[in-house]
Design a protein around this motif. Structure first.
Motif, PDB file in Angstrom:
ATOM      1  N   VAL A   1      14.606  40.528 -23.521  1.00  0.00           N
ATOM      2  CA  VAL A   1      16.036  39.825 -23.556  1.00  0.00           C
ATOM      3  C   VAL A   1      16.553  39.668 -24.723  1.00  0.00           C
ATOM      4  O   VAL A   1      17.448  38.833 -24.889  1.00  0.00           O
ATOM      5  CB  VAL A   1      15.170  38.384 -23.212  1.00  0.00           C
ATOM      6  CG1 VAL A   1      14.595  38.057 -21.974  1.00  0.00           C
ATOM      7  CG2 VAL A   1      14.282  37.716 -24.137  1.00  0.00           C
TER       8      VAL A   1
ATOM      9  N   LEU B   1      19.486  38.877 -16.663  1.00  0.00           N
ATOM     10  CA  LEU B   1      19.592  37.364 -16.125  1.00  0.00           C
ATOM     11  C   LEU B   1      18.934  37.160 -14.877  1.00  0.00           C
ATOM     12  O   LEU B   1      18.573  36.057 -14.352  1.00  0.00           O
ATOM     13  CB  LEU B   1      20.972  36.732 -16.367  1.00  0.00           C
ATOM     14  CG  LEU B   1      21.325  36.829 -17.772  1.00  0.00           C
ATOM     15  CD1 LEU B   1      22.673  36.379 -17.769  1.00  0.00           C
ATOM     16  CD2 LEU B   1      20.381  35.954 -18.921  1.00  0.00           C
TER      17      LEU B   1
ATOM     18  N   ARG C   1      11.831  40.439 -17.247  1.00  0.00           N
ATOM     19  CA  ARG C   1      12.208  39.607 -18.350  1.00  0.00           C
ATOM     20  C   ARG C   1      11.296  39.434 -19.596  1.00  0.00           C
ATOM     21  O   ARG C   1      11.760  39.189 -20.787  1.00  0.00           O
ATOM     22  CB  ARG C   1      12.945  38.145 -18.179  1.00  0.00           C
ATOM     23  CG  ARG C   1      14.101  38.221 -17.051  1.00  0.00           C
ATOM     24  CD  ARG C   1      15.010  37.138 -17.275  1.00  0.00           C
ATOM     25  NE  ARG C   1      14.245  35.921 -16.758  1.00  0.00           N
ATOM     26  CZ  ARG C   1      14.141  35.473 -15.660  1.00  0.00           C
ATOM     27  NH1 ARG C   1      14.752  36.131 -14.567  1.00  0.00           N
ATOM     28  NH2 ARG C   1      13.147  34.309 -15.252  1.00  0.00           N
TER      29      ARG C   1
ATOM     30  N   ILE D   1      16.454  30.869 -23.224  1.00  0.00           N
ATOM     31  CA  ILE D   1      15.711  31.971 -22.945  1.00  0.00           C
ATOM     32  C   ILE D   1      14.656  32.407 -23.433  1.00  0.00           C
ATOM     33  O   ILE D   1      13.738  32.894 -22.697  1.00  0.00           O
ATOM     34  CB  ILE D   1      16.921  33.053 -22.952  1.00  0.00           C
ATOM     35  CG1 ILE D   1      18.176  32.412 -22.278  1.00  0.00           C
ATOM     36  CG2 ILE D   1      16.594  34.313 -22.521  1.00  0.00           C
ATOM     37  CD1 ILE D   1      18.167  32.381 -20.622  1.00  0.00           C
TER      38      ILE D   1
ATOM     39  N   PRO E   1      18.038  31.263 -15.916  1.00  0.00           N
ATOM     40  CA  PRO E   1      18.537  31.745 -17.135  1.00  0.00           C
ATOM     41  C   PRO E   1      20.126  31.622 -17.428  1.00  0.00           C
ATOM     42  O   PRO E   1      20.394  31.415 -18.286  1.00  0.00           O
ATOM     43  CB  PRO E   1      18.377  33.303 -17.261  1.00  0.00           C
ATOM     44  CG  PRO E   1      16.988  33.454 -16.207  1.00  0.00           C
ATOM     45  CD  PRO E   1      17.144  32.442 -15.124  1.00  0.00           C
TER      46      PRO E   1
ATOM     47  N   TRP F   1      20.641  27.902 -18.136  1.00  0.00           N
ATOM     48  CA  TRP F   1      20.166  27.724 -19.590  1.00  0.00           C
ATOM     49  C   TRP F   1      21.334  28.147 -20.574  1.00  0.00           C
ATOM     50  O   TRP F   1      21.335  27.384 -21.606  1.00  0.00           O
ATOM     51  CB  TRP F   1      18.728  28.419 -19.939  1.00  0.00           C
ATOM     52  CG  TRP F   1      17.621  27.619 -19.586  1.00  0.00           C
ATOM     53  CD1 TRP F   1      16.806  28.051 -18.743  1.00  0.00           C
ATOM     54  CD2 TRP F   1      17.428  26.513 -20.054  1.00  0.00           C
ATOM     55  NE1 TRP F   1      15.793  27.079 -18.544  1.00  0.00           N
ATOM     56  CE2 TRP F   1      16.083  26.003 -19.367  1.00  0.00           C
ATOM     57  CE3 TRP F   1      17.588  25.503 -20.989  1.00  0.00           C
ATOM     58  CZ2 TRP F   1      15.130  24.750 -19.805  1.00  0.00           C
ATOM     59  CZ3 TRP F   1      17.061  24.398 -21.361  1.00  0.00           C
ATOM     60  CH2 TRP F   1      15.936  23.985 -20.531  1.00  0.00           C
TER      61      TRP F   1
END
Length: 675
Positions: free
Chosen positions: A166, A209, A216, A384, A396, A399
């Protein structure tokens, strides 16, 4: 003349040109107007090497949040050159996209998780059964491991391993390499940073995402504990994870006696070691196996000793370790990076390894630290990263809509929300914003802890001694001083790691005169937050002087292209006379030469137990007054140089956060008298 030196271990941040944020300017002693240039609010157009034409701004796929990332970013959409996927509808194979045939229509993630509708969902969605079918039953998430190993999970969730997939910087770098090499870099980067993504064969144009959680998670639990083969340097990060659900065997560095004891009491402890068992109880793997590479650190080598296609070792740390004092003494990578003390082989913590039904289980034993002591810090949105099981109530993408810097969810903000203020769903009600703020605050605290650990790890192997006066300080005369910079670690060079990313570690020294004015400095930054060397646009345009005394341990690429002498380059690509920048295998074995023709790496790092003595020449113009002067010094560390970040298309937010979190190491001040 008497020279009096007093040592104080003070963080004399005010002595330097830019405090803790890397927004720099002309040194005061050569400034024409005394004003500081703001790196992010300058009136001129900031310098940037464009990799492609500017496009409309989109905020959907920026791991940082906000609206500063182009819509064709690697994190989503058609992100390859010209909008045509190398495997897409305009490929040489014709007759449709091969990905469409294998992955069910236009959505490359359709068999791994729920397809993301347009527009983006505006409310948290229920868990998708397809995601569980395609991922959890083959590649369990760290969330599953957390049930029995909550302590290990809490350490790991803010680690560099958890950050690998990420990381906004990784995603931009990988995207730029794919574009510049016309896709011929392949899965070289992803197979280390997200091994489950590689094994699931998720196409690279799919957004991280929208990927399953285990993708992730980057270097997740099973990336090390579900490997059975002993890979060595030749794999270059390519290794196989054994598929299987949570009940499948796991590898460990011991014989698995604790697990065997627990399984023998499975009914009493309410454990479910096999699939299909119903009723209350805790899922657990049904067996384990001893895997020696986890014990002797050979598990690390496949990703930490890596050569890229042209024949350059980009990851060299394991080679340095293998030829260093630590390896000769039998000290493993884990002894320093998973032990009780950051960066030191000082033993391990002792504690229970697992929890059953929320209670510690088993006899206390050697317990490895799964946060992996090391440098580095996050520049991602705190919704994240760090990873947090409490964050999964929101996607995600949702967020990234949460403006934590504006104070959303704080008591003060919520009391003063003006009528009619618009919030994107699901943050359009105060309860969700307050719930989101709790997760954000928890993650910010965890990220701060990780950054503090990075400072401790770096300082465990770094010593700065001095100053040493080569010439006596006299009013109206120039002065030469030196420092001794030591790598006190036995493990590997300082700095080390991914040389392709070119982490910077440099000495910042400032001289303060009796009036409190900074009159000289080395290691200062320009208005773009670059060091004042040949990569500085401000230096090239003669706006600020070159830092002639700069002591920078950054390893750089040197190229000479078709003709000419070597020169530094941020991102070298081999090319033929037809100008096709495809990556080609090196003609000479990397073990023989370590670089292809026309490209090599200029190492400036310090070998284990070695040192350097940088010298600094202070001009007479800075020594005009009599009285007490102060020399302040610190080593500064950031994982990427700014010119490199701009070249690969990083956003202003990424650059800002990279500098805001810069590490200041071994900070001290020394006073002396000038008569």
């Amino acid at each position: 003349m008497a020279v009096v030196i007093a040592l104080t271990c003070l963080a004399a941040i005010s002595d330097f040109s830019n405090g803790s944020v890397a927004i720099a300017q002309n040194p005061h002693w050569q400034s024409s107007n005394g004003k500081r240039a703001d790196a992010y609010r300058s009136t001129g157009t900031p310098y940037r090497l464009a990799l492609r034409p500017d496009k409309d701004v989109s905020e959907q796929d920026d791991l940082l949040g906000g609206g500063d990332l182009s819509g064709d970013d690697l994190l989503g959409g058609n992100d390859l050159v010209g909008g045509d996927d190398l495997l897409g509808r305009n490929d040489l194979l014709s007759g449709g996209d091969l990905l469409d045939q294998g992955f069910g229509g236009d959505d490359p993630l359709s068999q791994f998780s729920a397809a993301v509708p347009e527009p983006i969902k505006q409310a948290p969605s229920a868990p998708d059964p397809h995601e569980k079918l395609w991922t959890e039953n083959c590649y369990p998430s760290a969330e599953s491991c957390r049930a029995c190993h909550p302590g290990h999970y809490d350490e790991w969730r803010s680690s560099g391993h958890a950050y690998a997939a990420v990381s906004p910087m990784f995603n931009r770098f990988e995207q730029a390499m794919t574009e510049l090499t016309q896709g011929t870099v392949g899965s070289f980067c992803v197979r280390c940073h997200s091994p489950v993504q590689t094994q699931l064969k998720i196409p690279r144009h799919a957004s991280i995402l929208d990927a399953p959680p285990v993708v992730r998670e980057g270097v997740t639990c099973i990336a090390c504990h579900r490997v059975r083969e002993h890979y060595w340097r030749g794999s270059n990060g390519d290794r196989r994870i054994e598929p299987g659900d949570i009940h499948a065997p796991v590898g460990g560095a011991t014989g698995g006696h604790g697990l065997a004891t627990a399984l023998s009491q499975s009914e009493k402890l309410k454990l479910k070691p096999a699939a299909g068992q119903t009723g209350p109880g805790q899922d657990i793997h049904g067996s384990s196996y001893f895997f020696e590479p986890l014990k002797n650190s050979d598990i690390c080598v496949s990703c930490h000793q890596v050569a890229v296609h042209p024949g350059i070792f980009l990851e060299v740390v394991h080679g340095q370790y293998r030829n260093g004092p630590a390896a000769a003494k039998g000290i493993s990578c884990a002894d320093c990076h998973m032990g009780a003390v950051p960066g030191k082989p000082a033993g391990y913590e002792c504690g229970t390894i697992a929890e059953l039904s929320g209670k510690p289980y088993g006899e206390p034993k050697k317990r490895s630290y799964h946060g992996f002591w090391g440098p580095g810090y996050s520049i991602a949105h705190p919704g994240i990263f760090p990873l947090n099981h409490k964050a999964k109530d929101y996607s995600p993408r949702e967020w990234l809509e949460f403006d934590y810097e504006a104070g959303w969810g704080t008591e003060e903000f919520e009391r003063n929300v003006p009528p009619g203020m618009h919030f994107p769903a699901p943050w359009d009600n105060t309860d969700d914003r307050r719930d989101g703020r709790k997760v954000i605050d928890e993650n910010l605290a965890k990220a701060h802890e990780k950054r503090s650990n990075a400072v401790m790890t770096m300082e465990a192997g770094l010593k700065v001694k001095g100053p040493h006066f080569i010439t006596k300080p006299r009013a109206g005369q120039g002065m030469t001083i030196s420092y001794r910079v030591e790598n006190s670690s036995e493990g590997h060079n300082l700095p080390t790691g991914s040389l392709g990313a070119q982490p910077q570690l440099w000495l910042n020294v400032a001289l303060i005169d009796p009036t409190g004015k900074r009159v000289w400095e080395s290691g200062y930054l320009d208005r773009n937050a670059d060091l004042a060397d040949m990569h500085s646009v401000e230096v090239a345009k003669h706006r600020i002087p070159r830092d002639k005394d700069l002591f920078n341990l950054q390893t750089k690429f040197l190229i000479n292209n078709v003709r000419g002498t070597d020169r530094e380059a941020a991102l070298p690509l081999n090319f033929s006379l037809d100008q096709l920048v495809f990556l080609r295998p090196g003609a000479v074995p990397v073990s023989v030469l370590n670089h292809p023709p026309l490209i090599r790496m200029e190492a400036h790092s310090i070998a284990p137990l070695d040192h350097r003595n940088p010298k600094f020449h202070i001009p007479a113009s800075a020594m005009q007054r009599r009285g007490t002067y102060r020399l302040s010094v610190r080593m500064r560390n950031r994982t990427e140089p700014m010119y490199f970040m701009r070249q690969i298309g990083c956003t202003p937010d990424m650059i800002r956060r990279m500098n805001e979190n810069m590490l200041d190491l071994c900070t001290s001040s020394h006073t002396f008298m000038v008569k």
